[in-house]
Every structure is written in structure tokens, then in C-alpha cells.
Design an enzyme around this catalytic site. Sequence first.
Site, PDB file in Angstrom:
ATOM      1  N   HIS A 164      16.356 -38.275 -12.202  1.00  0.00           N
ATOM      2  CA  HIS A 164      16.985 -39.104 -11.166  1.00  0.00           C
ATOM      3  C   HIS A 164      18.436 -39.396 -11.530  1.00  0.00           C
ATOM      4  O   HIS A 164      19.339 -39.283 -10.699  1.00  0.00           O
ATOM      5  CB  HIS A 164      16.268 -40.456 -11.022  1.00  0.00           C
ATOM      6  CG  HIS A 164      14.890 -40.387 -10.475  1.00  0.00           C
ATOM      7  ND1 HIS A 164      13.830 -41.029 -11.085  1.00  0.00           N
ATOM      8  CD2 HIS A 164      14.384 -39.798  -9.369  1.00  0.00           C
ATOM      9  CE1 HIS A 164      12.735 -40.825 -10.380  1.00  0.00           C
ATOM     10  NE2 HIS A 164      13.037 -40.077  -9.334  1.00  0.00           N
TER      11      HIS A 164
ATOM     12  N   LYS B  27       1.431 -48.793  -1.223  1.00  0.00           N
ATOM     13  CA  LYS B  27       1.309 -48.234  -2.569  1.00  0.00           C
ATOM     14  C   LYS B  27       1.576 -49.298  -3.613  1.00  0.00           C
ATOM     15  O   LYS B  27       2.529 -50.051  -3.506  1.00  0.00           O
ATOM     16  CB  LYS B  27       2.332 -47.112  -2.765  1.00  0.00           C
ATOM     17  CG  LYS B  27       1.825 -45.726  -2.501  1.00  0.00           C
ATOM     18  CD  LYS B  27       2.945 -44.742  -2.717  1.00  0.00           C
ATOM     19  CE  LYS B  27       2.563 -43.701  -3.728  1.00  0.00           C
ATOM     20  NZ  LYS B  27       3.579 -42.664  -3.845  1.00  0.00           N
TER      21      LYS B  27
ATOM     22  N   ARG C  64      13.734 -29.709  -7.269  1.00  0.00           N
ATOM     23  CA  ARG C  64      13.222 -29.198  -8.531  1.00  0.00           C
ATOM     24  C   ARG C  64      12.694 -27.780  -8.382  1.00  0.00           C
ATOM     25  O   ARG C  64      12.782 -26.977  -9.295  1.00  0.00           O
ATOM     26  CB  ARG C  64      12.096 -30.092  -9.045  1.00  0.00           C
ATOM     27  CG  ARG C  64      12.550 -31.472  -9.419  1.00  0.00           C
ATOM     28  CD  ARG C  64      11.398 -32.352  -9.737  1.00  0.00           C
ATOM     29  NE  ARG C  64      10.597 -32.549  -8.522  1.00  0.00           N
ATOM     30  CZ  ARG C  64       9.682 -33.471  -8.356  1.00  0.00           C
ATOM     31  NH1 ARG C  64       9.409 -34.293  -9.330  1.00  0.00           N
ATOM     32  NH2 ARG C  64       9.024 -33.591  -7.229  1.00  0.00           N
TER      33      ARG C  64
ATOM     34  N   SER D 215       8.353 -39.010 -11.765  1.00  0.00           N
ATOM     35  CA  SER D 215       7.927 -40.344 -12.217  1.00  0.00           C
ATOM     36  C   SER D 215       6.426 -40.376 -12.468  1.00  0.00           C
ATOM     37  O   SER D 215       5.967 -40.984 -13.434  1.00  0.00           O
ATOM     38  CB  SER D 215       8.303 -41.396 -11.168  1.00  0.00           C
ATOM     39  OG  SER D 215       9.693 -41.509 -11.068  1.00  0.00           O
TER      40      SER D 215
END
Length: 169
Positions: free
Chosen positions: A27, A51, A100, A137
Site C-alpha cells: 500500500h 465486515k 498486483r 492485508s
Amino acid sequence: MNGPESEEPLLRRAVCPGSFDPVTNGHLDIIARASRLYDVVHVAVMINKSKQGLFTVDERIDLLRQVTAEYGNVQVESFHGLLVDFCKQRDIPAIVKGLRAVSDFDYELQMAQMNNGLSGVETLFVPTNPTYSFLSSSLVKEVAAWGGDVSHLVPPLVLEALTERLGDR
């Protein structure tokens, strides 16, 4: 004074959105690169009430503010709702997203096209530094929860908070 000389220069603004639970070196790589390209980079921490995160939104904001302080042009805040509304409220014309892998591109392209269609906000894709191409993460939390070494994946401050939080469980 009248005319163009009296007008303040327009600031080039962008947003780097995410949940940042926790913020990783991947990040930070994207945020740092965006901070070199834009005058102001807003880091928008998503609020997802459905969440349960490892860190509260306020904790994530605090960690992000501390680890991005050196850049000088990064503003960290939370948002709930559509990212394009966040952008409209702050006059931000660009979203910066790290990619990514090809699998990221498929999803992010759809989001970019939807965001542009809704509001005209552009999305810029930045290829992730290969060092962090596998990093997420979720992976950091899972490895850390099992006692694995994630010290090379997160800033020291985040490692400390992660170790403390997981030690409480």
C-alpha cells in the site's frame, strides 16, 4: 489583480482507496508513488459496516497518518458509500490503484469503467513493485495470526500494532 495571474494554481489531486486492515508496504509503495505524481493524495479508508476488521477505522486512519507523514502531501480520511461521491465532494478527478496481477486487472477495470461512467472520474493503474506482488492485508493477518514473520511486509509501527492486537486474541 484580475486575469489568470490572480487565480490560484489548480492542485492535482488523486485518491488511493482501500480498507488498509492493516496497511502494508505494498500500500505504502503505491501511496508514495502517487504522492510524487500529485500535489495532494487523499487516502480513503473504506468503512464497511458488514465486515469486522482487525483494526477499527479510527485505528487504521491513525496508523496511516503516522506512516505517510513523511510524504507531506497525503491526507487520510474515511469514507462510506460510493468512491465517486467521495471524489465529487473533494473535487478529485483521479483514482490511483495498484495492480498486483492479471486477476486484479479484471475486477479493477470493471470498477474503473463504472466509476468513469457514473462521474467522469479517471482511474490510473500502477503496477505493483514486484517485491509486493503477492502481498495483501488478508495474507499478512493470516500469517501473523499463526506466528509467522511479517516484519518485512509492514512498517514497524504497524507490526507493533499487529503483534499487540493478535496477542490480545
